[in-house]
Design a protein around this motif. Structure first.
Motif, PDB file in Angstrom:
ATOM      1  N   MET A   9      -4.451  -0.851   7.014  1.00  0.00           N
ATOM      2  CA  MET A   9      -5.281  -0.727   5.815  1.00  0.00           C
ATOM      3  C   MET A   9      -5.668  -2.095   5.271  1.00  0.00           C
ATOM      4  O   MET A   9      -6.820  -2.319   4.863  1.00  0.00           O
ATOM      5  N   ARG A  24      -9.535  -3.583   4.966  1.00  0.00           N
ATOM      6  CA  ARG A  24     -10.094  -4.013   3.681  1.00  0.00           C
ATOM      7  C   ARG A  24     -10.533  -5.474   3.726  1.00  0.00           C
ATOM      8  O   ARG A  24     -11.559  -5.838   3.141  1.00  0.00           O
ATOM      9  N   TYR A  74       0.809  -1.219   0.000  1.00  0.00           N
ATOM     10  CA  TYR A  74       0.000   0.000   0.000  1.00  0.00           C
ATOM     11  C   TYR A  74       0.843   1.272   0.000  1.00  0.00           C
ATOM     12  O   TYR A  74       0.289   2.364  -0.021  1.00  0.00           O
ATOM     13  N   ASN A 111       2.454   2.705   2.340  1.00  0.00           N
ATOM     14  CA  ASN A 111       2.000   3.506   3.462  1.00  0.00           C
ATOM     15  C   ASN A 111       2.496   2.847   4.742  1.00  0.00           C
ATOM     16  O   ASN A 111       2.453   1.622   4.865  1.00  0.00           O
TER      17      ASN A 111
END
Length: 238
Positions: free
Chosen positions: A132, A136, A124, A126
């Motif tokens: 995250m 998801r 990602y 990040n």
């Protein structure tokens, strides 16, 4: 109810469709999950899917109540699914709607451990990539379970287990949380634990995994958790 994790043939889950069990390592989470799976399989006509890491569960098998026959036909309806990472979880739920028969329950042991922090950060791009990825995957799982329940007379449930550090993520998707805390430690190295539900009627179960069995010591109602831990220590002679 906390009893659903213990009693042989007990309630398979009440009204909740998505649940999470949070507790420290070595607190018997896998044993509670497997007893829950057994109870669901016993009461339902459908199979139960138990997702876990094969090496981990084979190195430390779960404990069950004494008196449950290891050769019971019920175990044939607990389908073990061994995976290595979060991608396998996503693939499973992405194809969930294609199943001919939906399971009575999907149970995932050590859910958060399947999300490798470095790999998620790279995927990602990040520094919070792991969070995250978990969000998801929980979203995908929620859609899959909702889809199944829109087509079933009997409920399809999702039960996850993890450590308490990730509770803020689960709170976004799961309203029913069961928490484990240590009640007492014995001289032989074994421990007693307290299992409580985050909402609803105030009930707590005190249990241990002594001598390779899951042992329910008692179920209480209306006691403060700190008072309960002190009571257990007194009962044990500490």
């Amino acid at each position: 109810m906390v009893e659903r994790f213990f009693f042989h043939g007990g309630d398979g889950g009440g009204e909740e469709r998505m649940m999470v069990l949070l507790g420290p390592s070595e607190s018997g989470k896998t044993s509670l999950l497997f007893q829950f799976a057994f109870n669901c399989a016993l009461r339902s006509r459908e199979d139960v899917v138990f997702i876990c890491n094969r090496r981990r569960i084979e190195s430390k098998p779960p404990c069950l109540f004494q008196g449950i026959d290891p050769s019971s036909e019920v175990f044939r309806r607990i389908r073990m699914k061994y995976i290595e990472d979060d991608e396998a979880i996503k693939k499973y739920f992405a194809a969930f709607h294609l199943l001919t028969n939906f399971p009575a329950a999907v149970i995932i042991d050590d859910f958060g451990d399947f999300f490798d922090e470095r790999r998620c950060q790279q995927r990602y791009r990040n520094h919070r990539g792991r969070d995250m990825a978990m969000v998801r995957t929980l979203s995908l799982a929620s859609d899959a379970i909702s889809h199944a329940n829109s087509r079933l007379a009997e409920p399809c449930r999702l039960l996850l287990a993890d450590n308490p550090r990730q509770q803020f993520i689960y709170n976004l998707w799961i309203s029913c949380t069961f928490s484990i805390t240590t009640a007492s430690e014995e001289g032989d190295g074994s421990s007693s634990f307290v299992l409580t539900k985050s909402s609803g009627r105030k009930r707590a179960a005190v249990y241990s995994t002594a001598l390779q069995y899951l042992v329910l010591q008692r179920v209480t109602e209306g006691e403060d958790e700190e008072d309960l831990r002190l009571t257990v220590k007194t009962d044990d002679g500490e």
